[in-house]
Design an enzyme around this catalytic site. Structure first.
Site, PDB file in Angstrom:
ATOM      1  N   LYS A 152       1.025  -1.240   0.080  1.00 11.37           N
ATOM      2  CA  LYS A 152       0.092   0.009  -0.065  1.00 11.37           C
ATOM      3  C   LYS A 152       1.024   1.229  -0.019  1.00 11.37           C
ATOM      4  O   LYS A 152       0.766   2.201  -0.755  1.00 11.37           O
ATOM      5  CB  LYS A 152      -0.882   0.074   1.230  1.00 11.37           C
ATOM      6  N   ARG A 194      12.112  -6.560   5.825  1.00 12.79           N
ATOM      7  CA  ARG A 194      12.011  -5.131   6.221  1.00 12.79           C
ATOM      8  C   ARG A 194      12.639  -4.909   7.460  1.00 12.79           C
ATOM      9  O   ARG A 194      13.314  -4.106   7.794  1.00 12.79           O
ATOM     10  CB  ARG A 194      10.655  -4.526   5.860  1.00 12.79           C
ATOM     11  N   ARG A 205      -9.295   1.165   8.765  1.00 12.99           N
ATOM     12  CA  ARG A 205      -8.814  -0.240   9.083  1.00 12.99           C
ATOM     13  C   ARG A 205      -9.891  -1.339   9.710  1.00 12.99           C
ATOM     14  O   ARG A 205      -9.663  -2.191  10.137  1.00 12.99           O
ATOM     15  CB  ARG A 205      -7.767   0.288  10.181  1.00 12.99           C
ATOM     16  N   ARG A 261      12.125  -1.770  11.639  1.00 14.52           N
ATOM     17  CA  ARG A 261      10.992  -1.205  12.211  1.00 14.52           C
ATOM     18  C   ARG A 261      10.486  -2.179  13.269  1.00 14.52           C
ATOM     19  O   ARG A 261      10.324  -3.207  13.193  1.00 14.52           O
ATOM     20  CB  ARG A 261       9.864  -1.315  10.960  1.00 14.52           C
ATOM     21  N   ARG A 267      -0.438  -8.829  13.505  1.00 12.08           N
ATOM     22  CA  ARG A 267      -0.950  -7.871  12.431  1.00 12.08           C
ATOM     23  C   ARG A 267      -1.805  -8.444  11.389  1.00 12.08           C
ATOM     24  O   ARG A 267      -2.966  -8.001  10.896  1.00 12.08           O
ATOM     25  CB  ARG A 267       0.343  -7.196  11.767  1.00 12.08           C
TER      26      ARG A 267
HETATM   27  P1  AP5 Z   1       4.778  -1.435   2.028  1.00 12.88           P
HETATM   28  O1  AP5 Z   1       4.596  -0.884   0.722  1.00 12.88           O
HETATM   29  O2  AP5 Z   1       5.326  -0.822   3.081  1.00 12.88           O
HETATM   30  O3  AP5 Z   1       3.444  -2.376   2.295  1.00 12.88           O
HETATM   31  P2  AP5 Z   1       2.241  -1.830   3.113  1.00 12.88           P
HETATM   32  O4  AP5 Z   1       1.137  -2.475   2.635  1.00 12.88           O
HETATM   33  O5  AP5 Z   1       2.117  -0.415   3.276  1.00 12.88           O
HETATM   34  O6  AP5 Z   1       2.621  -2.303   4.579  1.00 12.88           O
HETATM   35  P3  AP5 Z   1       2.998  -1.750   6.084  1.00 12.88           P
HETATM   36  O7  AP5 Z   1       3.559  -2.808   6.849  1.00 12.88           O
HETATM   37  O8  AP5 Z   1       3.512  -0.572   5.895  1.00 12.88           O
HETATM   38  O9  AP5 Z   1       1.461  -1.747   6.488  1.00 12.88           O
HETATM   39  P4  AP5 Z   1       0.684  -2.126   7.847  1.00 12.88           P
HETATM   40  O10 AP5 Z   1      -0.522  -1.714   7.473  1.00 12.88           O
HETATM   41  O11 AP5 Z   1       0.970  -2.876   8.493  1.00 12.88           O
HETATM   42  O12 AP5 Z   1       1.362  -0.674   8.577  1.00 12.88           O
HETATM   43  P5  AP5 Z   1       0.840   0.693   8.886  1.00 12.88           P
HETATM   44  O13 AP5 Z   1       1.955   1.531   8.824  1.00 12.88           O
HETATM   45  O14 AP5 Z   1      -0.486   1.098   8.270  1.00 12.88           O
HETATM   46  O15 AP5 Z   1       5.804  -2.788   1.495  1.00 12.88           O
HETATM   47  C1  AP5 Z   1       6.183  -3.662   2.512  1.00 12.88           C
HETATM   48  C2  AP5 Z   1       7.687  -4.184   2.246  1.00 12.88           C
HETATM   49  O16 AP5 Z   1       7.208  -5.087   1.005  1.00 12.88           O
HETATM   50  C3  AP5 Z   1       8.561  -2.956   1.799  1.00 12.88           C
HETATM   51  O17 AP5 Z   1       9.857  -3.777   2.054  1.00 12.88           O
HETATM   52  C4  AP5 Z   1       8.330  -3.006   0.441  1.00 12.88           C
HETATM   53  O18 AP5 Z   1       9.658  -2.757  -0.372  1.00 12.88           O
HETATM   54  C5  AP5 Z   1       8.010  -4.460  -0.197  1.00 12.88           C
HETATM   55  N1  AP5 Z   1       7.179  -4.390  -1.329  1.00 12.88           N
HETATM   56  C6  AP5 Z   1       6.148  -3.834  -1.714  1.00 12.88           C
HETATM   57  N2  AP5 Z   1       5.653  -4.106  -2.715  1.00 12.88           N
HETATM   58  C7  AP5 Z   1       6.514  -5.367  -3.316  1.00 12.88           C
HETATM   59  C8  AP5 Z   1       6.319  -5.909  -4.528  1.00 12.88           C
HETATM   60  N3  AP5 Z   1       5.227  -5.823  -5.633  1.00 12.88           N
HETATM   61  N4  AP5 Z   1       7.260  -6.706  -4.547  1.00 12.88           N
HETATM   62  C9  AP5 Z   1       8.057  -7.058  -3.641  1.00 12.88           C
HETATM   63  N5  AP5 Z   1       8.397  -6.459  -2.613  1.00 12.88           N
HETATM   64  C10 AP5 Z   1       7.289  -5.414  -2.439  1.00 12.88           C
HETATM   65  O19 AP5 Z   1       0.398   0.541  10.673  1.00 12.88           O
HETATM   66  C11 AP5 Z   1       1.118   0.104  11.472  1.00 12.88           C
HETATM   67  C12 AP5 Z   1       0.755   0.160  12.835  1.00 12.88           C
HETATM   68  O20 AP5 Z   1      -0.195   1.285  13.168  1.00 12.88           O
HETATM   69  C13 AP5 Z   1      -0.681  -0.762  12.690  1.00 12.88           C
HETATM   70  O21 AP5 Z   1      -0.487  -2.197  12.952  1.00 12.88           O
HETATM   71  C14 AP5 Z   1      -1.723  -0.129  14.029  1.00 12.88           C
HETATM   72  O22 AP5 Z   1      -0.851  -0.319  15.231  1.00 12.88           O
HETATM   73  C15 AP5 Z   1      -1.499   1.212  13.543  1.00 12.88           C
HETATM   74  N6  AP5 Z   1      -2.258   2.121  12.733  1.00 12.88           N
HETATM   75  C16 AP5 Z   1      -1.916   2.643  11.569  1.00 12.88           C
HETATM   76  N7  AP5 Z   1      -3.291   2.883  10.794  1.00 12.88           N
HETATM   77  C17 AP5 Z   1      -4.264   2.590  11.681  1.00 12.88           C
HETATM   78  C18 AP5 Z   1      -5.505   2.945  11.655  1.00 12.88           C
HETATM   79  N8  AP5 Z   1      -6.471   3.475  10.716  1.00 12.88           N
HETATM   80  N9  AP5 Z   1      -6.312   2.423  12.750  1.00 12.88           N
HETATM   81  C19 AP5 Z   1      -5.784   1.863  14.027  1.00 12.88           C
HETATM   82  N10 AP5 Z   1      -4.378   1.824  14.143  1.00 12.88           N
HETATM   83  C20 AP5 Z   1      -3.520   2.017  13.019  1.00 12.88           C
END
Ligand code: AP5
Length: 187
Positions: free
Chosen positions: A14, A128, A89, A134, A145
């Site tokens: 994402k 990662r 979410r 992280r 997660r």
């Molecule tokens: P990346 O692009 O970072 O993937 P992502 O889907 O954004 O995954 P995240 O881990 O950042 O999302 P998340 O939903 O767990 O965390 P968030 O920060 O929202 O890619 C991931 C990896 O894969 C990278 O290394 C990238 O290079 C690689 N990659 C990407 N595409 C690829 C491809 N096509 N092929 C190969 N490799 C690839 O949330 C973190 C925490 O914050 C949550 O757990 C929660 O505690 C809190 N939080 C955030 N938002 C909320 C909310 N709205 N409500 C409540 N709590 C929240």
């Protein structure tokens, strides 16, 4: 005008896709995860409250998130559009978003759902964690997660599909192939 919501499990890509699209479309990328991580690193009240939930791979309570989104989507820089990543979410956040967008007159175009098998997600995030350190990218937290995603976030797929707002893309392809598919869909 570009207003898109990116949906998908942790590690689906994402953030990667939203960042690129943000440059391409010249609209802000709004990631609740990035906002929370910045609050944690600055040691703000929000950061202190959010950190425990984030490190455990749990959702941060809505009461800490909703005002933050209201404020962000009411800022002047989002008038040309926005890309939401990591919000909504859960169903409560999705209903809040509907009400807010109606209130501020900003309907969105569609929800892009990135589909990736669990084992690929785990291996991307473990890698990662090793590369970037992280705090929530450890195997146990990653599995939690994913569990939280299944229980709380995945129901949004049906929520948006039933309103014909959902577009699904195979996220288990090279980054540039996913970007190209995304481009075709939204252009
Ligand atoms: P990346 O692009 O970072 O993937 P992502 O889907 O954004 O995954 P995240 O881990 O950042 O999302 P998340 O939903 O767990 O965390 P968030 O920060 O929202 O890619 C991931 C990896 O894969 C990278 O290394 C990238 O290079 C690689 N990659 C990407 N595409 C690829 C491809 N096509 N092929 C190969 N490799 C690839 O949330 C973190 C925490 O914050 C949550 O757990 C929660 O505690 C809190 N939080 C955030 N938002 C909320 C909310 N709205 N409500 C409540 N709590 C929240």
């Amino acid at each position: 005008m570009t207003r898109l919501v990116f949906l998908g499990p942790p590690g689906a890509g994402k953030g990667t896709q939203a960042k690129q699209f943000s440059v391409l479309c010249a609209v802000p990328h709004i990631s609740t995860g990035d906002i929370l991580r910045s609050a944690v690193s600055q040691g703000t009240e929000l950061g202190k409250k959010a950190q425990l939930y984030m490190n455990a791979g749990e959702l941060v309570p809505d009461v800490l998130i909703l005002d933050l989104i209201r404020e962000r989507l009411s800022s002047p820089d989002v008038s040309p559009g926005w890309l939401l990543d990591g919000f909504p979410r859960n169903v409560e956040q999705a209903i809040f978003l509907d009400t807010l967008l109606e209130e501020i007159g900003q309907p969105f175009e569609c929800v892009v759902n990135l589909d990736v098998p669990d084992e690929v997600l785990v291996s991307r995030l473990v890698q990662r964690g090793l590369d970037e350190g992280r705090a929530d990218d450890t195997e146990g937290t990653i599995r939690n997660r994913l569990e939280v995603y299944r229980q709380r976030t995945e129901p949004l797929i049906d929520f948006y599909r039933s309103r014909q707002q959902l577009v699904s893309i195979d996220g288990n392809q090279p980054i540039e192939v996913v970007t190209a598919e995304l481009n075709k869909i939204v252009s």
